[in-house]
Design an enzyme around this catalytic site. Sequence first.
Site, PDB file in Angstrom:
ATOM      1  N   ASN A 141      52.932  49.459  87.417  1.00  0.00           N
ATOM      2  CA  ASN A 141      53.343  48.681  86.240  1.00  0.00           C
ATOM      3  C   ASN A 141      54.287  49.467  85.339  1.00  0.00           C
ATOM      4  O   ASN A 141      54.096  49.542  84.122  1.00  0.00           O
ATOM      5  CB  ASN A 141      52.115  48.227  85.443  1.00  0.00           C
ATOM      6  CG  ASN A 141      51.195  47.343  86.247  1.00  0.00           C
ATOM      7  OD1 ASN A 141      51.639  46.413  86.915  1.00  0.00           O
ATOM      8  ND2 ASN A 141      49.903  47.638  86.230  1.00  0.00           N
ATOM      9  N   LYS A 241      50.487  49.558  98.558  1.00  0.00           N
ATOM     10  CA  LYS A 241      51.913  49.828  98.360  1.00  0.00           C
ATOM     11  C   LYS A 241      52.184  51.303  98.123  1.00  0.00           C
ATOM     12  O   LYS A 241      53.108  51.880  98.709  1.00  0.00           O
ATOM     13  CB  LYS A 241      52.457  49.011  97.181  1.00  0.00           C
ATOM     14  CG  LYS A 241      53.984  49.052  97.099  1.00  0.00           C
ATOM     15  CD  LYS A 241      54.521  48.507  95.789  1.00  0.00           C
ATOM     16  CE  LYS A 241      54.405  49.525  94.684  1.00  0.00           C
ATOM     17  NZ  LYS A 241      55.125  49.128  93.453  1.00  0.00           N
ATOM     18  N   ASP A 260      56.518  45.119  97.762  1.00  0.00           N
ATOM     19  CA  ASP A 260      56.349  44.766  96.357  1.00  0.00           C
ATOM     20  C   ASP A 260      56.905  43.361  96.149  1.00  0.00           C
ATOM     21  O   ASP A 260      57.185  42.640  97.109  1.00  0.00           O
ATOM     22  CB  ASP A 260      57.026  45.799  95.456  1.00  0.00           C
ATOM     23  CG  ASP A 260      58.552  45.781  95.587  1.00  0.00           C
ATOM     24  OD1 ASP A 260      59.072  45.049  96.456  1.00  0.00           O
ATOM     25  OD2 ASP A 260      59.227  46.500  94.819  1.00  0.00           O
ATOM     26  N   GLN A 305      63.957  48.241 105.518  1.00  0.00           N
ATOM     27  CA  GLN A 305      63.439  47.620 104.303  1.00  0.00           C
ATOM     28  C   GLN A 305      64.078  48.242 103.065  1.00  0.00           C
ATOM     29  O   GLN A 305      64.402  47.541 102.103  1.00  0.00           O
ATOM     30  CB  GLN A 305      61.914  47.784 104.272  1.00  0.00           C
ATOM     31  CG  GLN A 305      61.247  47.358 102.975  1.00  0.00           C
ATOM     32  CD  GLN A 305      61.077  48.533 102.019  1.00  0.00           C
ATOM     33  OE1 GLN A 305      61.073  49.692 102.418  1.00  0.00           O
ATOM     34  NE2 GLN A 305      60.953  48.227 100.746  1.00  0.00           N
TER      35      GLN A 305
END
Length: 352
Positions: A141, A241, A260, A305
């Site tokens: 976050n 993650k 994500d 990715q």
Amino acid sequence: MDISDCKLLKVTMDFSKLNEWRTLPCPKCEIQLDIVLACGQSFRWTQLHPGIWCGVFAKKLWLLKQNEDEVMYQVFGGKTTDSTAELIDYLQLDVNLNDLYKKWAKDDSIFSKMVDNKFHGIRVLRQDPVENLFSFICSSNNNIERISSMVEELCVHYGEQIETFGEKTFYAFPTVKALASVGVEAKLRELKFGYRAGYISRTAEYINSQEEGEKWLYNLRMEPYDIAREKLQKLTGVGAKVADCVCLMSLDKPGAIPVDTHVQQIACRDYLPSLKDKKSLTPKCYDEIATHFRNLWGEYAGWAQAVLFAAELQRPKVKNLVCLPQGRKSTKMEEIAKVSEPKTKIKRKKIK
């Protein structure tokens, strides 16, 4: 984690400390420093000047820049070791990225359409596992500027001093033992780390309590991906993650896919439309996306990715540059950027 911001480093350039640049033959199709060093893999790089990057790894201070055909570097501090080999290892220049792009484009028409020349040269760094793990525990976050600030605080308070450049002192990333010492959690809460202070302290204590100590983490490089990922998720503050980020960026697991919200958006929009109605990223959805990309892109799926991730974000802009001395023209950097070292031949892996 939002990687659209770039950290601020204010340093008055000390031109007397600059050395002649050493070189590695490496075209921009193999690496674009301006993207790779700013895309949220490592949080210790900043621009001193357009195209000239300053960062710390291997307990040394590095300056990096490039032209169309070469990566150029200077090293300060640290022990006398083979800096060229360290840089090749850190940038993983033994991996032939151009061959990988060709393979991905051949196997995936969507990849071919999404990635133009602007996004060539995006590769994954091979970071120190300790720094990589604790940096991404800070990433929860958070945005890149705040993560970078937290990582800097860890280094300043618990890392070893390695070099002073201009008016700034640079530090190595702290050891696990240092982060497991008494009072770390309280100090980090004082520094506004919030709940991450407890995550860092408890994870460091757990690793430090292992029979191998810090080597426990490094030994995960030799474990299969599934086992390494499972062991990482036993650590406080490490979910799927973060575990995949560490597997991909420091534990030699190129097939690890950190999923994500950005990767989820790419998957739902372009690859797995059946997942469009999923309102949250459940463990089942996470695994379905990661498995699909591994099956599609192969052994280096995590690298592919990373390319689409950067393309999706349209390359983060660098907002803050280092302050140059008054009266000093920016072209001075190029005037002193002379090259004298012999070129090093890089032996690259063959991509199957």
